[in-house]
Design a protein around this motif. Structure first.
Motif, PDB file in Angstrom:
ATOM      1  N   VAL A   4      47.587  33.098  56.650  1.00 60.29           N
ATOM      2  CA  VAL A   4      47.448  34.174  55.678  1.00 60.29           C
ATOM      3  C   VAL A   4      47.112  33.540  54.331  1.00 60.29           C
ATOM      4  CG1 VAL A   4      48.677  35.951  54.370  1.00 60.29           C
ATOM      5  CG2 VAL A   4      48.959  35.799  56.849  1.00 60.29           C
ATOM      6  N   THR A   5      45.974  33.970  53.775  1.00 58.03           N
ATOM      7  CA  THR A   5      45.536  33.411  52.488  1.00 58.03           C
ATOM      8  C   THR A   5      45.942  34.359  51.376  1.00 58.03           C
ATOM      9  OG1 THR A   5      43.655  32.382  53.550  1.00 58.03           O
ATOM     10  CG2 THR A   5      43.501  32.689  51.196  1.00 58.03           C
ATOM     11  N   VAL A   6      46.450  33.813  50.293  1.00 53.90           N
ATOM     12  CA  VAL A   6      46.737  34.629  49.113  1.00 53.90           C
ATOM     13  C   VAL A   6      45.830  34.137  48.000  1.00 53.90           C
ATOM     14  CG1 VAL A   6      48.507  35.439  47.520  1.00 53.90           C
ATOM     15  CG2 VAL A   6      49.132  34.866  49.865  1.00 53.90           C
ATOM     16  N   GLN A   7      44.920  34.995  47.554  1.00 47.67           N
ATOM     17  CA  GLN A   7      43.965  34.621  46.502  1.00 47.67           C
ATOM     18  C   GLN A   7      44.508  35.093  45.160  1.00 47.67           C
ATOM     19  OE1 GLN A   7      40.200  35.545  49.527  1.00 47.67           O
ATOM     20  NE2 GLN A   7      40.185  36.403  47.486  1.00 47.67           N
ATOM     21  N   LEU A   8      44.704  34.161  44.230  1.00 48.07           N
ATOM     22  CA  LEU A   8      45.368  34.483  42.971  1.00 48.07           C
ATOM     23  C   LEU A   8      44.474  34.209  41.768  1.00 48.07           C
ATOM     24  CD1 LEU A   8      48.451  32.710  44.353  1.00 48.07           C
ATOM     25  CD2 LEU A   8      48.629  35.026  43.441  1.00 48.07           C
ATOM     26  N   LEU A  58      44.581  39.751  47.994  1.00 50.78           N
ATOM     27  CA  LEU A  58      43.901  39.421  46.744  1.00 50.78           C
ATOM     28  C   LEU A  58      44.742  39.937  45.581  1.00 50.78           C
ATOM     29  CD1 LEU A  58      41.769  40.491  49.073  1.00 50.78           C
ATOM     30  CD2 LEU A  58      40.117  40.004  47.304  1.00 50.78           C
ATOM     31  N   VAL A  59      45.071  39.049  44.671  1.00 52.12           N
ATOM     32  CA  VAL A  59      45.917  39.421  43.534  1.00 52.12           C
ATOM     33  C   VAL A  59      45.251  38.981  42.237  1.00 52.12           C
ATOM     34  CG1 VAL A  59      48.182  39.102  42.432  1.00 52.12           C
ATOM     35  CG2 VAL A  59      48.013  39.124  44.918  1.00 52.12           C
ATOM     36  N   CYS A  88      45.601  44.773  41.811  1.00 54.66           N
ATOM     37  CA  CYS A  88      45.195  44.297  40.492  1.00 54.66           C
ATOM     38  C   CYS A  88      45.687  45.215  39.395  1.00 54.66           C
ATOM     39  CB  CYS A  88      43.698  44.064  40.400  1.00 54.66           C
ATOM     40  SG  CYS A  88      42.703  45.467  40.778  1.00 54.66           S
ATOM     41  N   GLN A  89      45.673  44.688  38.216  1.00 53.74           N
ATOM     42  CA  GLN A  89      46.053  45.421  37.029  1.00 53.74           C
ATOM     43  C   GLN A  89      44.844  45.489  36.125  1.00 53.74           C
ATOM     44  OE1 GLN A  89      49.585  46.740  36.219  1.00 53.74           O
ATOM     45  NE2 GLN A  89      48.761  46.869  38.255  1.00 53.74           N
ATOM     46  N   LYS A  90      45.051  45.866  34.882  1.00 54.79           N
ATOM     47  CA  LYS A  90      43.900  46.037  34.011  1.00 54.79           C
ATOM     48  C   LYS A  90      43.795  45.019  32.893  1.00 54.79           C
ATOM     49  CE  LYS A  90      42.836  50.247  35.672  1.00 54.79           C
ATOM     50  NZ  LYS A  90      41.882  51.301  35.552  1.00 54.79           N
ATOM     51  N   GLN A  91      44.941  44.496  32.475  1.00 52.79           N
ATOM     52  CA  GLN A  91      44.798  43.782  31.204  1.00 52.79           C
ATOM     53  C   GLN A  91      44.728  42.267  31.264  1.00 52.79           C
ATOM     54  OE1 GLN A  91      47.850  45.036  32.291  1.00 52.79           O
ATOM     55  NE2 GLN A  91      49.227  44.928  30.544  1.00 52.79           N
ATOM     56  N   GLY A  92      44.835  41.660  32.421  1.00 53.33           N
ATOM     57  CA  GLY A  92      44.756  40.203  32.486  1.00 53.33           C
ATOM     58  C   GLY A  92      46.012  39.542  31.949  1.00 53.33           C
ATOM     59  N   SER A  93      46.074  38.211  32.089  1.00 56.09           N
ATOM     60  CA  SER A  93      47.246  37.480  31.602  1.00 56.09           C
ATOM     61  C   SER A  93      46.943  36.706  30.337  1.00 56.09           C
ATOM     62  CB  SER A  93      47.738  36.496  32.668  1.00 56.09           C
ATOM     63  OG  SER A  93      48.080  37.169  33.847  1.00 56.09           O
ATOM     64  N   GLY A  94      45.727  36.838  29.835  1.00 51.02           N
ATOM     65  CA  GLY A  94      45.384  36.188  28.577  1.00 51.02           C
ATOM     66  C   GLY A  94      45.494  34.680  28.596  1.00 51.02           C
ATOM     67  N   HIS A 104      54.068  39.637  34.242  1.00 51.53           N
ATOM     68  CA  HIS A 104      53.326  40.245  35.352  1.00 51.53           C
ATOM     69  C   HIS A 104      53.955  39.969  36.703  1.00 51.53           C
ATOM     70  CE1 HIS A 104      50.160  41.821  32.946  1.00 51.53           C
ATOM     71  NE2 HIS A 104      49.782  40.635  32.498  1.00 51.53           N
ATOM     72  N   GLY A 105      54.379  38.734  36.902  1.00 54.14           N
ATOM     73  CA  GLY A 105      54.964  38.369  38.201  1.00 54.14           C
ATOM     74  C   GLY A 105      56.095  39.308  38.592  1.00 54.14           C
ATOM     75  N   PRO A 106      57.163  39.322  37.799  1.00 55.04           N
ATOM     76  CA  PRO A 106      58.309  40.167  38.149  1.00 55.04           C
ATOM     77  C   PRO A 106      57.944  41.653  38.202  1.00 55.04           C
ATOM     78  CG  PRO A 106      58.900  38.617  36.422  1.00 55.04           C
ATOM     79  CD  PRO A 106      57.436  38.476  36.634  1.00 55.04           C
ATOM     80  N   ARG A 107      57.054  42.073  37.286  1.00 55.43           N
ATOM     81  CA  ARG A 107      56.717  43.487  37.247  1.00 55.43           C
ATOM     82  C   ARG A 107      56.082  43.946  38.551  1.00 55.43           C
ATOM     83  NH1 ARG A 107      53.273  45.018  32.088  1.00 55.43           N
ATOM     84  NH2 ARG A 107      55.172  44.494  31.018  1.00 55.43           N
ATOM     85  N   HIS A 108      55.318  43.092  39.169  1.00 56.07           N
ATOM     86  CA  HIS A 108      54.561  43.519  40.348  1.00 56.07           C
ATOM     87  C   HIS A 108      55.035  42.850  41.624  1.00 56.07           C
ATOM     88  CE1 HIS A 108      52.134  45.302  37.303  1.00 56.07           C
ATOM     89  NE2 HIS A 108      51.799  44.136  36.805  1.00 56.07           N
ATOM     90  N   LYS A 109      56.223  42.273  41.562  1.00 53.62           N
ATOM     91  CA  LYS A 109      56.770  41.509  42.693  1.00 53.62           C
ATOM     92  C   LYS A 109      56.731  42.317  43.980  1.00 53.62           C
ATOM     93  CE  LYS A 109      61.425  40.045  43.899  1.00 53.62           C
ATOM     94  NZ  LYS A 109      61.640  38.823  44.639  1.00 53.62           N
ATOM     95  N   GLU A 110      57.264  43.525  43.940  1.00 48.60           N
ATOM     96  CA  GLU A 110      57.366  44.294  45.188  1.00 48.60           C
ATOM     97  C   GLU A 110      56.019  44.617  45.778  1.00 48.60           C
ATOM     98  OE1 GLU A 110      61.454  46.575  44.142  1.00 48.60           O
ATOM     99  OE2 GLU A 110      59.931  47.695  45.275  1.00 48.60           O
ATOM    100  N   SER A 111      55.085  45.027  44.921  1.00 48.24           N
ATOM    101  CA  SER A 111      53.761  45.380  45.436  1.00 48.24           C
ATOM    102  C   SER A 111      53.117  44.197  46.135  1.00 48.24           C
ATOM    103  CB  SER A 111      52.843  45.827  44.300  1.00 48.24           C
ATOM    104  OG  SER A 111      53.458  46.815  43.541  1.00 48.24           O
ATOM    105  N   VAL A 112      53.204  43.037  45.502  1.00 44.51           N
ATOM    106  CA  VAL A 112      52.551  41.862  46.092  1.00 44.51           C
ATOM    107  C   VAL A 112      53.265  41.456  47.377  1.00 44.51           C
ATOM    108  CG1 VAL A 112      51.975  39.436  45.744  1.00 44.51           C
ATOM    109  CG2 VAL A 112      51.670  41.057  43.883  1.00 44.51           C
ATOM    110  N   GLU A 113      54.598  41.494  47.343  1.00 42.08           N
ATOM    111  CA  GLU A 113      55.348  41.118  48.551  1.00 42.08           C
ATOM    112  C   GLU A 113      55.000  42.039  49.712  1.00 42.08           C
ATOM    113  OE1 GLU A 113      59.461  41.102  47.460  1.00 42.08           O
ATOM    114  OE2 GLU A 113      59.415  38.993  46.849  1.00 42.08           O
ATOM    115  N   ASP A 114      54.860  43.331  49.418  1.00 43.94           N
ATOM    116  CA  ASP A 114      54.498  44.274  50.488  1.00 43.94           C
ATOM    117  C   ASP A 114      53.172  43.904  51.115  1.00 43.94           C
ATOM    118  OD1 ASP A 114      55.838  47.354  49.035  1.00 43.94           O
ATOM    119  OD2 ASP A 114      56.719  45.806  50.331  1.00 43.94           O
TER     120      ASP A 114
END
Lengths: 442, 450
Positions: A4-8, A58-59, A88-94, A104-114
């Motif tokens: 399983v590939t995770v593209q970040l 893809l993240v 994906c989100q909209k604003q990037g990590s700058g 961003h990591g903690p905010r979207h943890k569940e979505s990515v884990e799913d």
């Protein structure tokens, strides 16, 4: 067994599609049924209508790169990404590691884990997780580190391999060295191994070996994909000599990572040339292996400008002296040979104990895989995955520049405002100086 | 991902109009079927236009771009600020505070994801400078996480507004404390660029005919049909904004968005003044003449003649530099030119490879490729020192001070604090310059127990 590939981040989502295209084309063009089936099972799953879907998540924190990756794959008509396999989100990590890791990591943890869970559960058997990212930016590095941590928690027994792209030494992101230091220090604990490509090296391969006049990011990514494909495509291994190995990542790790202090792996692959030259070249295994061996000991990452004067020291003397003579000492090497007459290749020269550190048992230092199927259009192809001192100098440069910047406290406010303190930086520097010291004293 | 554009005063609103006109032109060029594509629509919904007198805003409402704005987006008063920063900042600031914040909030709510505020105003007047900086503070309070990027037009020494040094220095203190990034522009530089282009266009030398629409001062092909005074200069600033936002609006192999610019180019919070340059200024029309070599474009970007303020970054000290390349240019062209130019530039000791790079596939209209360079460089110091000089000359004699002190909310400490803020900033740049002369040695590395 499937990967399983995770593209970040941008880099991961640009190299990822190239990797899938490479392995797809290679297995489809090969005309060998078992090879094709094995490769396809490893990287894709098939819908009821016979469409191949990449086993990939893809993240990214901004949408453009993922949209491009998904669209391009769909348009190819050969394989595509899963419809709901991206986040994906909209604003990037700058370009801010702290923003990626702490916000961003903690905010979207569940979505990515799913998303990852869904891909993993789809596999009959999981060969391992392959996370692809750069270390210079904000998402790949920061979110990527956070995600790797989550994956480690979710799957403590699984093999996790991180592919890292290191940026140009002459600078592509100003805070690249900070982001790299923060990433590497943490990934070292979390990941099973770090496979590294440097933009500088790949760029030289494109310009000098492949004669590309106007090198684009796509060109760079294709070379990286080619080299990764040469490792990850099916092969016969020590543990699985008559069937394609079903545990490629596990075997790779057990061959190369003998000690948790040493996890940095470099990759080289020869020959590498433009497609127009392919038809006119003829290589022999002895020739290829001779070059590869010298590339290893002289730390030449491409087949040009190899310093043939460097030789293996006869006595296992002090490492400082051998270091100054340009000799690159290894902990372990894994060689993968693909193509015509591969069984006739003699890799004996790589088993020489003088190439390796004295404190490892000699039969654990060198492993050989092969496959009779020519890879990606090359009649013969030889790859070497090395756990050696070859990344020591670039790592040291990275840490040196990051330290210079840190001493002046430049850009600190950008990190502290998201929750990464000066102490966090110091911890990271300590970890990396330790790694540098370990590799220096091989 | 969206940006909110807030324009203050005459200058801000005129530049803003040029920006939208040219943005429409740029997107029309790419999207033949219609001009109002998704990427562009994100800009228009989110504009707030503010002026304390009616002239310029009424023109907007009656002009060719009128359909793009609703009257609620415009906030105006009648009599203007009289070129008095205190009137703009304190008087109008208090009166219109709620209305402006409401309007901005409304615009922000329409955004999927608000990334940045673009604020445009001049420094020398009263509304843009005074009210503009008041709103800057409000934005910081109400939307602390959203990046604030200010394009500030500084007056030239021969400016016809006598009190422009007061207004500029008072405003600068606010910019130093409350903006994330400031792009200072000097009218004189814009004038020089305009005359250079016009001179080139009129020499009549064979092979020097400039391709129609391709200059950075041209508004041809846009929606507005007639050219107005200052249009040429304002087009340059509009093009600057277009280039900065190109990665957000178009695809490319190496995206560079505004948050990344703010992150990479600001090593210390107050040192956020970025000198910008745009190249090429024009494209030659004659296709038989070989296009100016790509490398020449890079060289020009570092020449003092292409900077949008009177500054010479090449002969001063770089803290950081961003390069945004647009069009048919590849990674290798970028890397090659960085390596070529690097030895000719001085970078601060702790950031010797201080480059931030971006590649966007779509070039500006009329060009095959273009380059925007943003430099955080000590070359801004002379301009700031000159501004301080002009301020002090007036302040020493207490000239016109009563106009300011008579305004409710304004007192003498405002002036002295603004002056010391500017002095402090100049000192910070001086300190960095002094590190350039000392021989550089790497600081000792962290020692770990083996």
């Amino acid at each position: 067994m499937s990967v399983v590939t995770v593209q970040l981040g941008q880099c991961g989502n640009q190299i990822g599609p190239e990797l899938f295209s490479t392995v797809y084309e290679d297995s489809t063009g090969a005309g060998r049924k078992t090879y094709q089936e094995s490769s396809r099972e490893r990287f894709f799953w098939e819908t009821s209508d016979g469409v191949l879907v990449a086993r990939s998540v893809l993240v990214d924190m901004e949408p453009k790169v993922i949209s491009q990756a998904v669209a391009k794959a769909s348009k190819s008509g050969k394989w595509r990404y899963g419809e709901k396999a991206h986040f994906c989100q909209k604003q990037g990590s700058g370009n801010n590691w702290a923003n990626g890791y702490c916000v961003h990591g903690p905010r979207h943890k569940e979505s990515v884990e799913d998303l990852v869970r869904r891909e993993v559960e789809r596999c009959d058997r999981l060969a391992g997780i392959f996370a692809m990212m750069s270390v210079a930016g904000g998402t790949g590095s920061g979110v990527g580190t956070f995600v790797t941590q989550c994956l480690r928690d979710m799957y403590p027994q699984a093999f996790i391999l991180n592919h890292l792209t290191w940026p140009y030494g002459t600078g592509e992101v100003i805070v690249q060295n900070y982001n790299s230091v923060l990433t590497l220090s943490r990934l070292y604990q979390l990941s099973d191994a770090l496979v590294v490509h440097e933009n500088d090296t790949v760029h030289k391969i494109c310009s000098r070996l492949m004669n590309i006049k106007h090198i684009s990011i796509g060109d760079i990514n294709k070379v990286i994909a080619h080299q990764l494909g040469s490792v990850l495509q099916p092969a016969y291994t020590g543990d699985s000599p008559s069937n394609y190995s079903r545990n490629p990542i596990g075997e790779l790790l057990s061959s190369l990572v003998c000690h948790p202090e040493y996890k940095l792996l470099s990759l080289c692959n020869i020959p590498q040339m433009s497609h127009t030259s392919l038809a006119y070249s003829a290589y022999t295994w002895p020739g290829l292996l001779k070059h590869l061996r010298q590339m290893l000991i002289a730390n030449a990452r491409m087949e040009e400008g190899i310093d043939w004067k460097v030789c293996v020291p006869s006595s296992r003397g002090d490492s400082v002296r051998t270091g100054q003579m340009g000799f690159n000492r290894s902990l372990a090497n894994l060689m993968i040979l693909r193509g015509k007459d591969v069984s006739s290749a003699d890799a004996g020269a790589f088993k020489d104990p003088a190439l390796y550190v004295p404190w490892l048992p000699p039969d654990g230092t060198f492993s050989l895989w092969n496959s009779p199927v020519p890879f990606n259009g090359y009649e013969k192809s030889a790859s070497l995955v090395s756990n050696s001192q070859s990344l020591l100098k670039p790592l040291d440069n990275m840490v040196r520049k990051a330290w210079n910047m840190f001493v002046s406290r430049a850009y600190m406010h950008q990190y502290t405002k998201f929750g990464i303190s000066e102490d966090d930086f110091l911890d990271s520097f300590t970890t990396l100086e330790q790694i540098i010291s370990s590799y220096s004293h091989l | 991902r969206t940006q909110s554009l807030i324009r203050f005063g005459q200058c801000g609103n005129q530049v803003g109009c040029r920006f939208w006109d040219l943005a429409l032109r740029e997107h029309a060029h790419v999207n033949k079927k219609g001009i109002y594509d998704e990427a562009l629509s994100s800009f228009f919904q989110n504009a707030v236009l503010v002026d304390m007198e009616e002239g310029v805003l009424s023109e907007v409402l009656q002009g060719p771009l009128r359909q793009l704005f609703s009257t609620t987006q415009l906030i105006s008063d009648v009599s203007g600020s009289g070129n008095n920063w205190a009137v703009g900042h304190h008087s109008y600031g208090s009166v219109y505070r709620e209305q402006i914040v409401d309007q901005v909030r409304r615009a922000a709510e329409q955004c999927d994801c608000l990334q940045c505020f673009f604020i445009i105003h001049s420094m020398g007047g009263g509304t843009g400078s005074g009210l503009g900086t008041r709103v800057l503070k409000l934005l910081e309070d109400e939307f602390p996480e959203v990046c604030r990027l200010v394009t500030a037009v500084y007056p030239s020494a021969e400016d016809d507004v006598i009190t422009s040094p007061y207004n500029s220095v008072l405003a600068m203190r606010e910019l130093t404390e409350h903006a994330d990034c400031v792009l200072p522009i000097e009218n004189q530089s814009l004038v020089d660029i305009v005359s250079k282009i016009q001179h080139m266009a009129h020499t009549g030398k064979p092979g020097s005919v400039i391709k129609k629409d391709s200059t950075i001062i041209s508004g041809q092909g846009g929606v507005a049909k007639t050219e107005k005074p200052f249009d040429a200069m304002n087009n340059i600033v509009a093009n600057l904004l277009l280039n900065i936002t190109s990665s957000a609006r178009f695809e490319g192999s190496l995206n560079m968005d505004l948050n990344e610019i703010a992150m990479n180019l600001v090593p210390f919070p107050r040192l956020h003044y970025l000198v910008s340059s745009l190249t090429p200024l024009y494209t030659l029309a004659d296709v038989n003449i070989p296009t100016r070599r790509l490398d020449q474009m890079f060289t020009d970007a570092f020449s003092k003649d292409h900077q949008l303020m009177r500054a010479d970054p090449k002969h001063n000290l770089y803290l950081a530099c961003a390069l945004m390349l647009r069009g048919n240019v590849q990674l290798s062209d970028l890397r090659r030119n960085i390596e070529r130019l690097r030895p000719t530039l001085s970078f601060v000791q702790w950031n010797t490879e201080g480059w931030k790079t971006g590649l966007c596939s779509v070039p500006p209209v009329g060009h095959t490729h273009s380059l925007l360079a943003l430099a955080n460089n000590t070359c801004v110091k002379p301009s700031f020192m000159e501004l301080r000089e002009r301020f002090v000359r007036l302040y020493r004699k207490k000239a016109h001070l009563h106009h300011y002190l008579g305004v409710d909310g304004m007192d003498v400490s405002g002036f002295s604090e603004a002056l010391s803020s500017l002095t402090g900033l100049i000192d910070q740049y001086s300190q960095l310059d002094s590190t350039n002369t000392a021989p550089s040695q790497d600081p000792p590395r962290l020692n770990i127990a083996c």
